[in-house]
Write a protein that holds these residues in place. Structure first.
Motif, PDB file in Angstrom:
ATOM      1  N   THR A   1       0.706  -0.627   0.287  1.00 17.14           N
ATOM      2  CA  THR A   1      -0.226   0.472  -0.206  1.00 17.14           C
ATOM      3  C   THR A   1       1.235   1.230   0.111  1.00 17.14           C
ATOM      4  N   LEU A   2       2.297   0.643   0.681  1.00 18.48           N
ATOM      5  CA  LEU A   2       2.800   2.621   1.004  1.00 18.48           C
ATOM      6  C   LEU A   2       3.342   2.669  -0.846  1.00 18.48           C
ATOM      7  N   PHE A   3       3.310   2.106  -2.134  1.00 24.09           N
ATOM      8  CA  PHE A   3       3.298   1.914  -3.650  1.00 24.09           C
ATOM      9  C   PHE A   3       2.114   2.520  -3.846  1.00 24.09           C
ATOM     10  N   THR A   4       0.616   3.070  -3.645  1.00 22.11           N
ATOM     11  CA  THR A   4      -0.512   3.312  -4.134  1.00 22.11           C
ATOM     12  C   THR A   4      -0.622   4.912  -3.726  1.00 22.11           C
ATOM     13  N   PRO A   5      -1.654   5.751  -4.329  1.00 18.78           N
ATOM     14  CA  PRO A   5      -1.634   7.155  -4.335  1.00 18.78           C
ATOM     15  C   PRO A   5      -1.603   7.770  -2.757  1.00 18.78           C
ATOM     16  N   ALA A   6      -1.922   6.677  -2.032  1.00 16.89           N
ATOM     17  CA  ALA A   6      -2.073   7.242  -0.874  1.00 16.89           C
ATOM     18  C   ALA A   6      -1.476   7.169  -0.034  1.00 16.89           C
TER      19      ALA A   6
ATOM     20  N   ILE B   1       1.580   8.571  -2.148  1.00 14.00           N
ATOM     21  CA  ILE B   1       2.635   9.215  -2.713  1.00 14.00           C
ATOM     22  C   ILE B   1       2.530  10.538  -3.418  1.00 14.00           C
ATOM     23  N   ASN B   2       3.059  11.641  -3.289  1.00 15.45           N
ATOM     24  CA  ASN B   2       3.521  13.600  -3.264  1.00 15.45           C
ATOM     25  C   ASN B   2       3.167  13.767  -2.576  1.00 15.45           C
ATOM     26  N   GLN B   3       1.519  14.266  -2.294  1.00 16.04           N
ATOM     27  CA  GLN B   3       0.946  15.578  -1.328  1.00 16.04           C
ATOM     28  C   GLN B   3       1.027  14.234   0.169  1.00 16.04           C
ATOM     29  N   ASN B   4       0.652  13.084  -0.280  1.00 16.36           N
ATOM     30  CA  ASN B   4      -0.243  12.157   0.886  1.00 16.36           C
ATOM     31  C   ASN B   4       1.435  11.678   1.526  1.00 16.36           C
ATOM     32  N   PHE B   5       2.724  11.944   0.882  1.00 18.49           N
ATOM     33  CA  PHE B   5       3.642  11.684   1.750  1.00 18.49           C
ATOM     34  C   PHE B   5       3.716  12.657   2.811  1.00 18.49           C
ATOM     35  N   THR B   6       3.972  13.839   2.179  1.00 17.94           N
ATOM     36  CA  THR B   6       4.522  15.103   3.246  1.00 17.94           C
ATOM     37  C   THR B   6       3.392  15.559   3.901  1.00 17.94           C
ATOM     38  N   ALA B   7       2.311  14.737   3.982  1.00 14.87           N
ATOM     39  CA  ALA B   7       1.426  15.187   5.391  1.00 14.87           C
ATOM     40  C   ALA B   7       1.949  15.521   6.653  1.00 14.87           C
TER      41      ALA B   7
ATOM     42  N   ILE C   1       9.981   3.355 -12.420  1.00 17.32           N
ATOM     43  CA  ILE C   1       8.303   4.179 -12.838  1.00 17.32           C
ATOM     44  C   ILE C   1       7.376   3.449 -14.313  1.00 17.32           C
ATOM     45  N   THR C   2       8.397   3.021 -15.116  1.00 17.19           N
ATOM     46  CA  THR C   2       7.651   3.035 -16.320  1.00 17.19           C
ATOM     47  C   THR C   2       6.863   1.418 -15.776  1.00 17.19           C
ATOM     48  N   THR C   3       7.351   0.660 -15.219  1.00 15.16           N
ATOM     49  CA  THR C   3       6.733  -0.694 -14.551  1.00 15.16           C
ATOM     50  C   THR C   3       5.605  -1.019 -13.465  1.00 15.16           C
ATOM     51  N   ALA C   4       5.419   0.433 -12.751  1.00 13.41           N
ATOM     52  CA  ALA C   4       5.017   0.280 -11.286  1.00 13.41           C
ATOM     53  C   ALA C   4       3.870   1.561 -12.255  1.00 13.41           C
ATOM     54  N   PRO C   5       2.305   0.183 -11.690  1.00 18.21           N
ATOM     55  CA  PRO C   5       1.465   1.336 -12.259  1.00 18.21           C
ATOM     56  C   PRO C   5       1.268   2.489 -11.742  1.00 18.21           C
ATOM     57  N   VAL C   6       1.232   2.551 -10.298  1.00 23.87           N
ATOM     58  CA  VAL C   6       0.683   3.477  -9.658  1.00 23.87           C
ATOM     59  C   VAL C   6       2.034   4.783  -9.712  1.00 23.87           C
ATOM     60  N   LEU C   7       3.002   4.361  -9.655  1.00 25.11           N
ATOM     61  CA  LEU C   7       4.001   5.360 -10.653  1.00 25.11           C
ATOM     62  C   LEU C   7       3.750   5.619 -11.981  1.00 25.11           C
ATOM     63  N   LYS C   8       3.944   4.147 -12.594  1.00 21.00           N
ATOM     64  CA  LYS C   8       3.380   5.084 -14.137  1.00 21.00           C
ATOM     65  C   LYS C   8       2.421   6.092 -14.328  1.00 21.00           C
ATOM     66  N   SER C   9       1.529   5.521 -13.697  1.00 17.53           N
ATOM     67  CA  SER C   9       0.424   6.651 -13.899  1.00 17.53           C
ATOM     68  C   SER C   9       0.801   7.920 -13.545  1.00 17.53           C
ATOM     69  N   ARG C  10       1.484   8.016 -12.572  1.00 17.50           N
ATOM     70  CA  ARG C  10       2.351   9.878 -12.015  1.00 17.50           C
ATOM     71  C   ARG C  10       2.792  10.234 -12.726  1.00 17.50           C
ATOM     72  N   TYR C  11       4.028   9.602 -13.652  1.00 19.07           N
ATOM     73  CA  TYR C  11       5.178   9.820 -13.188  1.00 19.07           C
ATOM     74  C   TYR C  11       4.420  10.443 -15.218  1.00 19.07           C
TER      75      TYR C  11
END
Length: 442
Positions: free
Chosen positions: A161-166, A168-174, A269-279
């Motif tokens: 779950t660490l590598f899901t949108p929950a 990533i990005n702003q949620n990581f630095t919340a 980044i290109t293989t992980a679905p969440v990172l691929k979606s983000r980047y």
């Protein structure tokens, strides 16, 4: 005098960060700067408090300045960033917001002025201060990962779950309430400095620790999801840091390692679905101006086109400080960018923001400042200065980094430091010239 950072002997005991041998006044100045860097990732109250205290202390122990020897040109490079805003306040229609923006940018005056007034030899303590900042960011990243994993365990979720949108990005630095792009800038600078320390450390244990911190910071940089800052990190690691390696063999080994590491990051980044979606998917979405299909957020390119339309109506001097969002909102509504209109989004591009508020004149000045800084960094082969400038130049394509406190403080401190840290060296040389006015030293 060539004060190239690449020529500084790096490895020093960690205790040298906290214990220095200097006069009492200089020690207090040093600890002020140390506290400022340590507090930078956290609530702005602390960094503002330290800045005020440092300024008062510096003025109380002001050395006698000899104005003919002041680095006026370098001073103006930093001060001009503030002077652009101050000038645009004169004709803005948003007086309150314009003055507020000028107030937020006061650090662009305070740091350069205090750095030429302080008796502290800034260049002498460059390594300790940069290392303290990098260690602070590393520890902050460890805390953010701990907080994320604690949340996952508490809610009985999978570690993946660490590598899901929950998370990533702003949620990581919340947890520290810091914008992800600014944290990414801090992480990028710290990452490149840790790699630099590993390159020039002769002690194996320290080298391993620096490299371990670099790996952790690389993971955090990917987690933060800032495409522009990740690009800056790749440029810094593969194109700038090798400048400091004199041995051809070592340079080949280093480049093999960094290019391989960069490739692993890109493949991940290109293989992980969440990172691929983000980047990848997010980037494709941003560079399209097609708004026929509503998206959240709306394409960044569409907002940039709206900004260009606004700029072309007042191309010379722009609309003035504080007027960016009001004039963009009107254009967003006309262009059907209702999400951007409702959320009162700025241009998310420092170059376009400059053009909106100060016209092509202000944008030209901003570009000239960056180019002159690049020239000075290249002239001195100062790899950390070059790395810092690349971070600023690239991040400016995706964020208004001179609008918020954390971006302003980051730029004001490090730009002033890189440009003016050798001033104390210069006045030591002046002291030795017979028959010339000299500076007082503590």
């Amino acid at each position: 005098m060539n004060n190239s950072f690449s020529h500084v002997v790096i490895p020093q005991p960690l205790k040298n960060i906290f214990i220095i041998r200097d006069t009492l006044a200089n020690k207090i100045s040093y600890y002020h700067l140390l506290l400022f860097l340590v507090s930078l990732p956290f609530d702005r109250f602390y960094s503002e408090l330290v800045l005020i205290s440092f300024s008062m202390h510096t003025l109380l122990h002001l050395r006698r300045l000899r104005f003919p020897f002041l680095p006026v040109r370098k001073l103006l490079l930093v001060l001009s960033l503030f002077l652009i805003t101050l000038f645009t306040v004169l004709y803005t229609s948003e007086n309150e917001e314009g003055l507020s923006k000028a107030g937020r940018q006061l650090a662009l005056i305070i740091f350069p002025v205090m750095f030429v007034c302080t008796k502290l030899d800034l260049n002498k303590y460059k390594h300790q201060l940069f290392l303290a900042f990098s260690l602070t960011i590393t520890l902050t990243v460890i805390y953010l990962y701990y907080d994320a994993l604690h949340t996952i365990v508490y809610n009985k979720l999978l570690v993946a779950t660490l590598f899901t949108p929950a998370f990533i990005n702003q949620n990581f630095t919340a947890p520290i309430e810091l914008h992800a792009t600014y944290m990414a800038m801090y992480v990028c600078f710290s990452l490149l400095f840790m790699i630099y320390c590993a390159l020039h450390s002769a002690i194996r244990v320290r080298k391993v620790l620096y490299l371990s911190a670099a790996v952790l910071l690389t993971g955090a940089l990917v987690q933060l999801g800032s495409r522009s800052v990740l690009v800056a990190a790749i440029i810094g690691a593969n194109c700038i840091l090798p400048i400091t390696i004199s041995s051809v063999k070592r340079k080949i080994i280093y480049l093999s390692a960094t290019i391989t590491g960069s490739a692993i990051v890109v493949i991940g980044i290109t293989t992980a679905p969440v990172l691929k979606s983000r980047y990848i998917s997010g980037f494709r979405q941003d560079i399209t101006a097609n708004i026929a299909i509503p998206t959240i957020p709306e394409p960044r390119m569409a907002r940039w086109e709206s900004a260009l339309h606004v700029i072309n109506q007042h191309p010379l001097l722009g609309y003035g400080a504080g007027a960016e969002i009001p004039v963009l909102k009107q254009q967003y509504f006309k262009d059907g960018l209702y999400i951007s209109y409702y959320n009162e989004l700025n241009a998310h591009n420092q170059y376009l923001s400059m053009a909106v508020t100060s016209g092509y004149v202000g944008l030209a000045v901003f570009m000239l400042i960056l180019l002159e800084c690049f020239r000075l960094a290249l002239k001195n082969r100062d790899v950390m200065f070059l790395s810092f400038l690349v971070i600023i130049a690239v991040a400016s394509f995706s964020e208004n980094i001179l609008d918020l406190n954390k971006g302003i403080f980051f730029i004001a401190f490090f730009l002033s430091f890189f440009l003016l840290s050798d001033f104390s060296d210069n006045f030591k040389v002046v002291n030795e010239l017979p028959g010339r006015a000299t500076f007082e030293r503590a």
